[in-house]
Design a protein around this motif. Structure first.
Motif, PDB file in Angstrom:
ATOM      1  N   LEU A  93      10.209  36.863 105.513  1.00  0.00           N
ATOM      2  CA  LEU A  93       9.577  36.030 104.490  1.00  0.00           C
ATOM      3  C   LEU A  93      10.192  34.635 104.448  1.00  0.00           C
ATOM      4  O   LEU A  93       9.476  33.640 104.273  1.00  0.00           O
ATOM      5  CB  LEU A  93       9.665  36.698 103.120  1.00  0.00           C
ATOM      6  CG  LEU A  93       8.710  37.866 102.924  1.00  0.00           C
ATOM      7  CD1 LEU A  93       9.064  38.645 101.666  1.00  0.00           C
ATOM      8  CD2 LEU A  93       7.270  37.382 102.864  1.00  0.00           C
ATOM      9  N   PHE A 151       8.719  32.775 107.268  1.00  0.00           N
ATOM     10  CA  PHE A 151       7.314  32.481 106.990  1.00  0.00           C
ATOM     11  C   PHE A 151       7.161  31.303 106.036  1.00  0.00           C
ATOM     12  O   PHE A 151       6.306  30.437 106.220  1.00  0.00           O
ATOM     13  CB  PHE A 151       6.611  33.719 106.406  1.00  0.00           C
ATOM     14  CG  PHE A 151       5.192  33.462 106.015  1.00  0.00           C
ATOM     15  CD1 PHE A 151       4.201  33.430 106.967  1.00  0.00           C
ATOM     16  CD2 PHE A 151       4.851  33.229 104.690  1.00  0.00           C
ATOM     17  CE1 PHE A 151       2.881  33.165 106.614  1.00  0.00           C
ATOM     18  CE2 PHE A 151       3.537  32.966 104.326  1.00  0.00           C
ATOM     19  CZ  PHE A 151       2.551  32.941 105.297  1.00  0.00           C
ATOM     20  N   TRP A 152       7.979  31.239 105.005  1.00  0.00           N
ATOM     21  CA  TRP A 152       7.844  30.192 103.982  1.00  0.00           C
ATOM     22  C   TRP A 152       8.608  28.920 104.322  1.00  0.00           C
ATOM     23  O   TRP A 152       8.570  27.959 103.555  1.00  0.00           O
ATOM     24  CB  TRP A 152       8.269  30.711 102.616  1.00  0.00           C
ATOM     25  CG  TRP A 152       7.267  31.650 102.037  1.00  0.00           C
ATOM     26  CD1 TRP A 152       7.429  32.990 101.823  1.00  0.00           C
ATOM     27  CD2 TRP A 152       5.936  31.349 101.614  1.00  0.00           C
ATOM     28  NE1 TRP A 152       6.285  33.534 101.298  1.00  0.00           N
ATOM     29  CE2 TRP A 152       5.341  32.539 101.163  1.00  0.00           C
ATOM     30  CE3 TRP A 152       5.165  30.185 101.592  1.00  0.00           C
ATOM     31  CZ2 TRP A 152       4.049  32.609 100.677  1.00  0.00           C
ATOM     32  CZ3 TRP A 152       3.867  30.243 101.104  1.00  0.00           C
ATOM     33  CH2 TRP A 152       3.326  31.440 100.655  1.00  0.00           C
ATOM     34  N   ASP A 153       9.287  28.875 105.456  1.00  0.00           N
ATOM     35  CA  ASP A 153      10.015  27.666 105.859  1.00  0.00           C
ATOM     36  C   ASP A 153       9.017  26.539 106.114  1.00  0.00           C
ATOM     37  O   ASP A 153       8.252  26.578 107.076  1.00  0.00           O
ATOM     38  CB  ASP A 153      10.835  27.947 107.117  1.00  0.00           C
ATOM     39  CG  ASP A 153      11.714  26.777 107.527  1.00  0.00           C
ATOM     40  OD1 ASP A 153      11.453  25.623 107.108  1.00  0.00           O
ATOM     41  OD2 ASP A 153      12.671  27.012 108.283  1.00  0.00           O
ATOM     42  N   GLY A 154       9.006  25.545 105.229  1.00  0.00           N
ATOM     43  CA  GLY A 154       8.036  24.450 105.311  1.00  0.00           C
ATOM     44  C   GLY A 154       8.171  23.586 106.553  1.00  0.00           C
ATOM     45  O   GLY A 154       7.243  22.860 106.910  1.00  0.00           O
ATOM     46  N   LEU A 171       2.788  39.958 101.386  1.00  0.00           N
ATOM     47  CA  LEU A 171       1.876  38.886 100.975  1.00  0.00           C
ATOM     48  C   LEU A 171       0.708  39.456 100.164  1.00  0.00           C
ATOM     49  O   LEU A 171       0.277  38.860  99.181  1.00  0.00           O
ATOM     50  CB  LEU A 171       1.369  38.118 102.193  1.00  0.00           C
ATOM     51  CG  LEU A 171       2.425  37.298 102.954  1.00  0.00           C
ATOM     52  CD1 LEU A 171       1.816  36.696 104.209  1.00  0.00           C
ATOM     53  CD2 LEU A 171       3.053  36.236 102.073  1.00  0.00           C
ATOM     54  N   ASP A 188       1.893  40.452  96.695  1.00  0.00           N
ATOM     55  CA  ASP A 188       2.077  39.251  95.870  1.00  0.00           C
ATOM     56  C   ASP A 188       0.742  38.582  95.530  1.00  0.00           C
ATOM     57  O   ASP A 188       0.716  37.543  94.871  1.00  0.00           O
ATOM     58  CB  ASP A 188       2.974  38.242  96.585  1.00  0.00           C
ATOM     59  CG  ASP A 188       4.421  38.719  96.711  1.00  0.00           C
ATOM     60  OD1 ASP A 188       4.804  39.672  95.994  1.00  0.00           O
ATOM     61  OD2 ASP A 188       5.157  38.148  97.543  1.00  0.00           O
ATOM     62  N   ARG A 206      -0.542  28.422 105.017  1.00  0.00           N
ATOM     63  CA  ARG A 206       0.117  28.346 103.718  1.00  0.00           C
ATOM     64  C   ARG A 206      -0.433  27.140 102.970  1.00  0.00           C
ATOM     65  O   ARG A 206      -0.491  26.046 103.522  1.00  0.00           O
ATOM     66  CB  ARG A 206       1.624  28.212 103.912  1.00  0.00           C
ATOM     67  CG  ARG A 206       2.215  29.371 104.704  1.00  0.00           C
ATOM     68  CD  ARG A 206       3.571  29.060 105.233  1.00  0.00           C
ATOM     69  NE  ARG A 206       3.484  27.936 106.172  1.00  0.00           N
ATOM     70  CZ  ARG A 206       4.492  27.468 106.880  1.00  0.00           C
ATOM     71  NH1 ARG A 206       5.670  28.003 106.775  1.00  0.00           N
ATOM     72  NH2 ARG A 206       4.339  26.458 107.712  1.00  0.00           N
ATOM     73  N   PRO A 253       1.411  28.303  95.920  1.00  0.00           N
ATOM     74  CA  PRO A 253       1.633  29.313  96.960  1.00  0.00           C
ATOM     75  C   PRO A 253       0.450  30.269  97.111  1.00  0.00           C
ATOM     76  O   PRO A 253       0.197  31.106  96.272  1.00  0.00           O
ATOM     77  CB  PRO A 253       2.889  30.043  96.503  1.00  0.00           C
ATOM     78  CG  PRO A 253       3.618  29.039  95.681  1.00  0.00           C
ATOM     79  CD  PRO A 253       2.541  28.210  95.019  1.00  0.00           C
ATOM     80  N   VAL A 274      -2.110  31.907 100.583  1.00  0.00           N
ATOM     81  CA  VAL A 274      -2.207  32.029 102.031  1.00  0.00           C
ATOM     82  C   VAL A 274      -3.654  32.317 102.398  1.00  0.00           C
ATOM     83  O   VAL A 274      -4.265  33.240 101.866  1.00  0.00           O
ATOM     84  CB  VAL A 274      -1.297  33.168 102.554  1.00  0.00           C
ATOM     85  CG1 VAL A 274      -1.433  33.318 104.057  1.00  0.00           C
ATOM     86  CG2 VAL A 274       0.153  32.917 102.173  1.00  0.00           C
TER      87      VAL A 274
END
Length: 160
Positions: A87, A90-93, A114, A117, A137, A141, A143
């Motif tokens: 995760l 995955f969320w690393d901008g 995902l 959530d 993304r 937040p 997806v």
């Protein structure tokens, strides 16, 4: 956008005599890896990251050669990676237009989290070998998800 790829077919785990990390693609898996080049031809790819396993590296190797990119082996994409590691990646901008090649277990954990959530509503959630999930993304937040079935290319015929 992230393109999350399940490694191509690597035959039966039980018939492989060596360490699982070294299990290579089967002939069908090699054709699926070639098919990935065609399947993703319309999508931008700036980076290719994969699990440390041979089968994941071999899955994205034709794509890397086609795009003239290196392949980064990332432990967070490994079969035993903790859900928090996956995760976080995955969320690393900073990670954009990247292919992430990993395992069914890892993709299952990512998509299930995902979905739990409320961020992915694509149904059904499936990830056969050689398949790809396009995950975009967005803010807040959320997806956007799109499934791409595996493409297995036929045997090449050389002319000349």
């Amino acid at each position: 956008m992230l393109l999350v790829v399940r490694h191509a077919d690597a035959g039966d785990k039980g018939s492989w005599g060596g360490p699982d990390v070294g299990r290579p693609l089967s002939p069908e898996g090699r054709r699926q890896a070639e098919g990935l080049v065609v399947r993703l031809e319309d999508y931008p790819v700036d980076r290719i990251l994969c699990s440390p396993t041979v089968r994941c590296h071999q899955t994205v190797q034709p794509l890397a050669e086609d795009r003239l990119l290196g392949i980064e082996r990332i432990a967070a994409l490994g079969v035993d990676a903790a859900p928090a590691e996956v995760l976080a990646l995955f969320w690393d901008g900073r990670l954009r237009n990247a292919v992430l090649c990993t395992h069914g277990e890892t993709i299952g954990r990512l998509l299930s989290q995902l979905a739990a959530d409320g961020l992915v509503t694509a149904a059904p959630l499936q990830w056969p070998k050689g398949s790809t999930w396009l995950l975009q993304r967005t803010a807040p937040p959320q997806v956007r998800a799109r499934y791409l079935a595996p493409l297995t290319l036929g045997d090449r015929v050389e002319i000349g």
